[in-house]
Design an enzyme around this catalytic site. Structure first.
Site, PDB file in Angstrom:
ATOM      1  CB  SER A 266      -0.834   0.089   1.162  1.00 26.59           C
ATOM      2  OG  SER A 266      -2.064  -0.928   0.908  1.00 26.59           O
TER       3      SER A 266
ATOM      4  CG  HIS B  78     -13.402   2.319   2.374  1.00 23.57           C
ATOM      5  ND1 HIS B  78     -12.709   1.393   1.605  1.00 23.57           N
ATOM      6  CD2 HIS B  78     -12.901   2.483   3.695  1.00 23.57           C
ATOM      7  CE1 HIS B  78     -11.726   0.826   2.573  1.00 23.57           C
ATOM      8  NE2 HIS B  78     -11.964   1.475   3.472  1.00 23.57           N
TER       9      HIS B  78
ATOM     10  CB  CYS C  92     -10.093   3.494  -0.035  1.00 23.52           C
ATOM     11  SG  CYS C  92     -11.346   2.697  -1.184  1.00 23.52           S
TER      12      CYS C  92
END
Length: 222
Positions: free
Chosen positions: A121, A164, A177
């Site tokens: 990420s 989300h 996200c």
């Protein structure tokens, strides 16, 4: 570290040139060279932190690197599984060497500098910078996350299976996200992401003073 700094640690040998008689008895000193001590090397490793990291990784496969973010100094570095370097003193046996080579967990690999892993990420920030520089989004742009995103016939899921909802960039970074960044990433040209990633140092060696570092790969269309 010994391998890298051997020459500066070693110093220079001294010596004495003497004259002896036919019986081997020393008669006089002809020349003397004082030995020179090698330079001192102080590591940045915090041995208590290193010991803790070793214990936490015992029986695991992977690596741990702890740095001082202000200086880049390495406080702990662990690669597991590892091997006992004392086995190589005086020459390792054929059987022991073969066992290390055949081990599927690769104990000879120094994972922190030789393991080439997907960045995870943290790469979302690279894509974000590329998107903002190319003005394909702004801070108010929103994308909808329903927990799954279809790209052609392939489903890509968010870590939050329920989704989300509508997310702007700030919330997407805070929540990490996945689907926001899937959609944003499709708006950015691959070459742009590649250039930003390389500019940030990805795909290049860190030039750490350890042997056999691997640069890794940032892919582009070529």
């Amino acid at each position: 570290m010994e391998l890298t700094y051997d020459q500066v640690l070693r110093g220079e040998n001294g010596g004495v040139q003497v004259e002896v008689d036919s019986s081997g008895v020393q008669r006089r000193v002809l020349a003397y060279k004082k030995p020179e001590q090698g330079q001192t090397l102080r590591l940045t490793i915090d041995w208590k932190l290193q010991q803790l990291a070793e214990q936490l990784m015992d029986g695991q496969v992977g690596s741990v690197v702890v740095t001082n973010p202000k200086t880049g100094e390495i406080l702990a570095m662990v690669s597991k599984p590892n091997f006992n370097p004392n086995d190589f003193v005086g020459g390792i046996s054929y059987q022991a060497w073969g066992k290390l080579l055949k081990d599927k967990t690769h104990p000879l690999q120094n994972r922190p500098i030789q393991g080439t892993y997907p960045p995870g990420s943290v790469f979302k920030l690279v894509t974000t910078l590329a998107a903002l520089e190319d003005h394909v989004i702004d801070l108010n742009k929103v994308f909808l996350c329903r927990g799954i995103f279809w790209f052609k016939t392939w489903p890509y899921r968010c870590w939050r299976t329920a989704g989300h909802g509508w997310m702007n960039l700030e919330r997407a970074i805070i929540e990490s996200c996945d689907i926001f960044f899937y959609q944003m990433g499709l708006l950015v040209k691959i070459d742009k992401i590649y250039r930003v990633a390389r500019r940030l140092g990805l795909g290049s060696k860190t030039r750490i003073d350890l042997d056999s570092e691997v640069a890794g790969l940032v892919p582009n269309p070529r």
